[in-house]
Enzyme design. Structure first.
Site, PDB file in Angstrom:
ATOM      1  N   ARG A 288       0.872  -1.179   0.000  1.00 61.22           N
ATOM      2  CA  ARG A 288       0.000   0.000   0.000  1.00 61.22           C
ATOM      3  C   ARG A 288       0.906   1.225   0.000  1.00 61.22           C
ATOM      4  O   ARG A 288       1.651   1.458   0.956  1.00 61.22           O
ATOM      5  CB  ARG A 288      -0.908   0.010   1.236  1.00 61.22           C
ATOM      6  CG  ARG A 288      -1.827   1.235   1.328  1.00 61.22           C
ATOM      7  CD  ARG A 288      -2.632   1.174   2.616  1.00 61.22           C
ATOM      8  NE  ARG A 288      -3.431   2.372   2.829  1.00 61.22           N
ATOM      9  CZ  ARG A 288      -4.703   2.507   2.457  1.00 61.22           C
ATOM     10  NH1 ARG A 288      -5.303   1.523   1.812  1.00 61.22           N
ATOM     11  NH2 ARG A 288      -5.374   3.616   2.710  1.00 61.22           N
TER      12      ARG A 288
ATOM     13  N   HIS B 186      -7.134   0.786  -6.912  1.00 68.71           N
ATOM     14  CA  HIS B 186      -7.471   0.219  -5.600  1.00 68.71           C
ATOM     15  C   HIS B 186      -8.271  -1.075  -5.821  1.00 68.71           C
ATOM     16  O   HIS B 186      -9.453  -1.163  -5.474  1.00 68.71           O
ATOM     17  CB  HIS B 186      -8.292   1.226  -4.795  1.00 68.71           C
ATOM     18  CG  HIS B 186      -8.277   0.990  -3.316  1.00 68.71           C
ATOM     19  ND1 HIS B 186      -7.744  -0.165  -2.746  1.00 68.71           N
ATOM     20  CD2 HIS B 186      -8.753   1.740  -2.279  1.00 68.71           C
ATOM     21  CE1 HIS B 186      -7.879  -0.086  -1.439  1.00 68.71           C
ATOM     22  NE2 HIS B 186      -8.489   1.038  -1.123  1.00 68.71           N
TER      23      HIS B 186
ATOM     24  N   GLN C 216     -10.312  -2.990  -2.948  1.00 71.06           N
ATOM     25  CA  GLN C 216     -11.528  -2.275  -2.576  1.00 71.06           C
ATOM     26  C   GLN C 216     -12.663  -2.606  -3.544  1.00 71.06           C
ATOM     27  O   GLN C 216     -13.826  -2.727  -3.144  1.00 71.06           O
ATOM     28  CB  GLN C 216     -11.285  -0.769  -2.562  1.00 71.06           C
ATOM     29  CG  GLN C 216     -12.497   0.065  -2.164  1.00 71.06           C
ATOM     30  CD  GLN C 216     -12.859  -0.087  -0.702  1.00 71.06           C
ATOM     31  OE1 GLN C 216     -12.008   0.064   0.175  1.00 71.06           O
ATOM     32  NE2 GLN C 216     -14.125  -0.374  -0.422  1.00 71.06           N
TER      33      GLN C 216
ATOM     34  N   ASP D 112     -16.179   9.629  -2.294  1.00 72.43           N
ATOM     35  CA  ASP D 112     -14.909   9.428  -1.590  1.00 72.43           C
ATOM     36  C   ASP D 112     -14.451  10.787  -1.077  1.00 72.43           C
ATOM     37  O   ASP D 112     -15.018  11.834  -1.430  1.00 72.43           O
ATOM     38  CB  ASP D 112     -13.877   8.823  -2.563  1.00 72.43           C
ATOM     39  CG  ASP D 112     -12.608   8.348  -1.873  1.00 72.43           C
ATOM     40  OD1 ASP D 112     -12.615   8.223  -0.631  1.00 72.43           O
ATOM     41  OD2 ASP D 112     -11.609   8.107  -2.568  1.00 72.43           O
TER      42      ASP D 112
ATOM     43  N   CYS E 216     -15.730   4.309   0.624  1.00 73.82           N
ATOM     44  CA  CYS E 216     -14.650   3.386   0.996  1.00 73.82           C
ATOM     45  C   CYS E 216     -14.044   3.709   2.367  1.00 73.82           C
ATOM     46  O   CYS E 216     -13.299   2.890   2.906  1.00 73.82           O
ATOM     47  CB  CYS E 216     -13.571   3.365  -0.072  1.00 73.82           C
ATOM     48  SG  CYS E 216     -12.822   4.978  -0.393  1.00 73.82           S
TER      49      CYS E 216
ATOM     50  N   ARG F 193     -14.043  -5.834   3.088  1.00 79.36           N
ATOM     51  CA  ARG F 193     -12.623  -5.776   2.735  1.00 79.36           C
ATOM     52  C   ARG F 193     -11.926  -7.053   3.207  1.00 79.36           C
ATOM     53  O   ARG F 193     -11.065  -7.602   2.502  1.00 79.36           O
ATOM     54  CB  ARG F 193     -11.939  -4.557   3.382  1.00 79.36           C
ATOM     55  CG  ARG F 193     -12.368  -3.199   2.869  1.00 79.36           C
ATOM     56  CD  ARG F 193     -12.067  -2.981   1.393  1.00 79.36           C
ATOM     57  NE  ARG F 193     -10.681  -3.253   1.057  1.00 79.36           N
ATOM     58  CZ  ARG F 193      -9.637  -2.464   1.352  1.00 79.36           C
ATOM     59  NH1 ARG F 193      -9.813  -1.341   2.028  1.00 79.36           N
ATOM     60  NH2 ARG F 193      -8.414  -2.790   0.982  1.00 79.36           N
TER      61      ARG F 193
END
Length: 333
Positions: free
Chosen positions: A105, A132, A135, A227, A268, A313
């Site tokens: 990440r 991502h 996700q 987001d 998210c 997740r």
């Protein structure tokens, strides 16, 4: 089919493969809920590399590894040297000789690509500035759980349209046959190369793609997604983003414009929906705002599935790890 492969971006896998991983994640969720052990990675060691801070991604990969019987090892920004005292390629070879899988990440997509090219083990992208993918599996898993399917549904993403979430939602929707609209100011719409990938995938899946600055395009949405307006590394841009994106806030008025009482809300996380953070206190003192991208009534409203999405997740990441490292028998998809 999956064994030994990396997940670096959504287009690494076919529509059928992404569908399998989503369904596998739903299966693994059921196993966990019923307390049925599934140690597919017993004896494996997993490196968790984090250049960026994380709550959900770190927690999900850690618990996923433990549930699968593997040992996760966290390596933070002070532990990895990418391009500082050691090249990313050299780091990859060292870690690949010690670990069975690597999660990354960070900032640059090129770093996760170099890790995969040089480590010799599966590498999973936990987030970069461009994509991502883990996700996305959680998101479309959540949509399937809530709406019964995602194919043919209409997803509307609102806000900063040139960040990793917008990129991934646009392209993944196009692969899976989900109709997707990105609503963003012209200056914050997806890059042309990302749009080109999405439109090419949509030709195959039949997905309908719209990129616009017109809020009226929320009409008929099955999913409203937003987001944060300022991504990690852009903390100096709050003032300009707020001025530009405040009309794109997801609030009750905007949700009503969908004309769909069953439209779900997704995010998210983390989300700036109240004054319970230092950042929002500072913004409130300066701008008088109590929320940014989504208001608290929508965030906690009956249409919100943000915490189910966050939990997923774990299960979707577990599906990726098990499928690519667990020597599982998986029928051809």
């Amino acid at each position: 089919m999956f064994q030994g492969r990396s997940l670096l971006k959504e287009i690494d896998f076919t529509k059928a493969e992404l569908q399998y991983l989503i369904d596998f994640a739903i299966h693994l969720k059921a196993l966990k809920k019923n307390h049925i052990p599934h140690p597919y990675l017993a004896g494996k060691n997993i490196a968790l590399l984090f250049e960026k801070t994380s709550t959900r991604t770190r927690a999900a990969f850690t618990v996923a590894a433990n549930d699968l019987g593997a040992h996760p090892e966290f390596l933070g920004p002070n532990d990895i040297q990418f391009g500082k005292k050691e090249s990313t390629a050299d780091t990859a070879q060292v870690l690949g000789s010690m670990f069975d899988g690597i999660q990354f990440r960070g900032f640059k997509q090129s770093d996760v690509e170099i890790l995969a090219e040089n480590s010799g083990v599966p590498v999973w992208n936990g987030l970069t500035d461009t994509w991502h993918p883990t996700q996305m599996l959680a998101d479309f898993m959540t949509i399937k759980e809530q709406l019964g399917d995602y194919t043919g549904k209409h997803l509307v993403y609102i806000g900063d349209g040139r960040n990793n979430m917008a990129n991934s939602l646009l392209v993944t929707s196009a692969i899976l046959g989900v109709d997707v609209t990105v609503i963003a100011p012209t200056s914050l719409q997806p890059e042309t190369d990302i749009q080109a990938i999405a439109f090419e995938k949509a030709k195959v899946s039949g997905s309908k793609l719209i990129i616009t600055d017109d809020l009226a395009a929320v009409k008929g949405a099955d999913i409203i997604y937003t987001d944060v307006w300022v991504s990690m590394g852009e903390e100096d841009k709050y003032d300009e983003r707020i001025d530009l994106l405040l009309p794109y806030q997801v609030n009750a008025e905007l949700l009503a414009k969908t004309e769909n009482p069953d439209c779900i809300f997704m995010h998210c996380l983390p989300a700036f929906h109240d004054l319970e953070t230092h950042t929002m206190h500072e913004i409130h003192d300066k701008k008088g705002l109590s929320a940014l991208e989504v208001t608290d009534d929508v965030f906690h409203g009956k249409n919100s599935v943000v915490f189910q999405e966050a939990e997923n997740r774990l299960h979707s990441i577990k599906a990726v790890m098990a499928a690519t490292l667990g020597n599982l028998f998986i029928p051809t998809v």
